[in-house]
Design a protein around this motif. Structure first.
Motif, PDB file in Angstrom:
ATOM      1  N   LEU A   1      -7.125   4.556   0.128  1.00  0.00           N
ATOM      2  CA  LEU A   1      -5.931   3.749   0.366  1.00  0.00           C
ATOM      3  C   LEU A   1      -5.494   3.113  -0.951  1.00  0.00           C
ATOM      4  N   PRO A   2      -4.431   3.619  -1.565  1.00  0.00           N
ATOM      5  CA  PRO A   2      -3.917   2.962  -2.768  1.00  0.00           C
ATOM      6  C   PRO A   2      -3.289   1.619  -2.416  1.00  0.00           C
ATOM      7  N   LYS A   3      -3.680   0.582  -3.164  1.00  0.00           N
ATOM      8  CA  LYS A   3      -3.147  -0.761  -2.939  1.00  0.00           C
ATOM      9  C   LYS A   3      -2.755  -1.365  -4.271  1.00  0.00           C
ATOM     10  N   GLN A   4      -1.603  -2.030  -4.276  1.00  0.00           N
ATOM     11  CA  GLN A   4      -1.136  -2.657  -5.510  1.00  0.00           C
ATOM     12  C   GLN A   4      -1.980  -3.884  -5.826  1.00  0.00           C
TER      13      GLN A   4
ATOM     14  N   ASN B   1      -3.407  10.699   3.648  1.00  0.00           N
ATOM     15  CA  ASN B   1      -4.192   9.478   3.884  1.00  0.00           C
ATOM     16  C   ASN B   1      -3.564   8.616   4.981  1.00  0.00           C
ATOM     17  N   ARG B   2      -2.881   9.260   5.899  1.00  0.00           N
ATOM     18  CA  ARG B   2      -2.200   8.566   6.999  1.00  0.00           C
ATOM     19  C   ARG B   2      -3.129   7.638   7.764  1.00  0.00           C
ATOM     20  N   ARG B   3      -4.318   8.125   8.110  1.00  0.00           N
ATOM     21  CA  ARG B   3      -5.257   7.324   8.902  1.00  0.00           C
ATOM     22  C   ARG B   3      -5.722   6.084   8.142  1.00  0.00           C
ATOM     23  N   ALA B   4      -5.989   6.228   6.850  1.00  0.00           N
ATOM     24  CA  ALA B   4      -6.432   5.087   6.045  1.00  0.00           C
ATOM     25  C   ALA B   4      -5.368   3.998   6.018  1.00  0.00           C
ATOM     26  N   ALA B   5      -4.098   4.394   5.882  1.00  0.00           N
ATOM     27  CA  ALA B   5      -3.011   3.417   5.872  1.00  0.00           C
ATOM     28  C   ALA B   5      -2.876   2.728   7.229  1.00  0.00           C
ATOM     29  N   ALA B   6      -2.946   3.511   8.299  1.00  0.00           N
ATOM     30  CA  ALA B   6      -2.817   2.932   9.641  1.00  0.00           C
ATOM     31  C   ALA B   6      -3.993   2.008   9.951  1.00  0.00           C
TER      32      ALA B   6
ATOM     33  N   ILE C   1       0.854  -1.180   0.000  1.00  0.00           N
ATOM     34  CA  ILE C   1       0.000   0.000   0.000  1.00  0.00           C
ATOM     35  C   ILE C   1       0.895   1.237   0.000  1.00  0.00           C
ATOM     36  N   THR C   2       0.296   2.392  -0.289  1.00  0.00           N
ATOM     37  CA  THR C   2       1.064   3.634  -0.206  1.00  0.00           C
ATOM     38  C   THR C   2       0.439   4.547   0.827  1.00  0.00           C
TER      39      THR C   2
ATOM     40  N   TYR D   1      -5.645   0.254   7.875  1.00  0.00           N
ATOM     41  CA  TYR D   1      -5.420  -0.987   7.131  1.00  0.00           C
ATOM     42  C   TYR D   1      -4.534  -1.930   7.940  1.00  0.00           C
ATOM     43  N   LEU D   2      -3.479  -1.395   8.549  1.00  0.00           N
ATOM     44  CA  LEU D   2      -2.590  -2.225   9.364  1.00  0.00           C
ATOM     45  C   LEU D   2      -3.327  -2.772  10.578  1.00  0.00           C
ATOM     46  N   VAL D   3      -4.161  -1.952  11.197  1.00  0.00           N
ATOM     47  CA  VAL D   3      -4.932  -2.400  12.358  1.00  0.00           C
ATOM     48  C   VAL D   3      -5.860  -3.545  11.969  1.00  0.00           C
ATOM     49  N   LYS D   4      -6.523  -3.407  10.853  1.00  0.00           N
ATOM     50  CA  LYS D   4      -7.500  -4.408  10.415  1.00  0.00           C
ATOM     51  C   LYS D   4      -6.839  -5.718   9.988  1.00  0.00           C
TER      52      LYS D   4
END
Length: 241
Positions: free
Chosen positions: A229-232, A125-130, A119-120, A132-135
């Protein structure tokens, strides 16, 4: 979850790759990627090489593509766009694929393109990335800064610290895999109330100011502005998760 911070792709270990890589290029590639997807781009496809970008995008319908090239902070001649997130508008981006090559960020993405999860992140978009890690709770995580031509950058490190700080505030337990995590947290806590001021001190921030890009700095220094959340989804291709 064990978290490592690496300031540049050159500083990462050869093997193994982590369960999840979070690529960060606050000024400006990952900010631009998130913004482009937010306003309706179909996908963003990234390239280290401008020649590879041209060759791949040539097979794409002209009305469905945009070519963005940046070197040294400036737009590459002959491209539709440079690397400013403020150029990403719904009118321009909606339904199109953005083919993107930048000085630093796309190189970092290529380094970890074979990760199971990529992910980037940026401050916007800091919260969206974090979250994702929590989930998803990946066992090992690299917060990978892009730096500047192989060197350290303040803005990527402070973003890594901002992600780690958010996890801490949410009570998420994680192990610090290296000292760089502590350093990133300390940098963020020192500057969290004046991120724009930090960017104005940063070498790449100063480079962008010389190119009259203060508005870019302001935008890139804004936390949690968008929820994309950009994801590859395939090597080099990112879509909104």
């Amino acid at each position: 979850m064990e978290i490592f911070v690496y300031h540049t792709p050159e500083l990462t270990p050869d093997q193994p790759l982590p369960d999840c890589a979070v690529v960060i290029d606050v000024l400006r590639a990952t900010t631009t990627i998130a913004t482009a997807l937010k306003v309706g781009a179909e996908a963003v496809q990234v390239f280290s090489s401008l020649n590879d970008l041209l060759a791949t995008s040539a097979a794409w319908p002209e009305e469905k593509r945009l070519r963005a090239g940046e070197r040294g902070g400036a737009m590459v001649e002959g491209y539709d766009l440079g690397n400013s997130p403020l150029d990403c508008t719904p009118e321009l981006m909606a339904g199109k694929r953005l083919f993107l090559s930048t000085t630093n960020g796309t190189r970092a993405l290529q380094r970890v393109e074979n990760c199971p999860q990529l992910i980037t992140a940026s401050l916007v978009n800091r919260r969206a990335a974090a979250d994702y890690l929590v989930k998803n709770q990946p066992k090992s995580v690299w917060l990978l800064g892009s730096g500047w031509e192989g060197g350290y950058s303040l803005e990527d490190t402070v973003c890594a610290g901002a992600i780690a700080a958010y996890l801490t505030e949410k009570g998420v337990e994680f192990t610090k895999g290296n000292d760089e995590v502590t350093a990133a947290l300390s940098l963020y806590r020192q500057w969290q109330d004046n991120l724009l001021g930090l960017f104005e001190l940063a070498s790449h921030g100063q480079r962008l100011l010389k190119l009259d890009r203060l508005d870019d700095l302001r935008y890139c220094a804004t936390e949690d502005l968008i929820d994309i959340l950009p994801k590859q989804v395939s090597p080099g291709v990112l879509t909104a998760a």
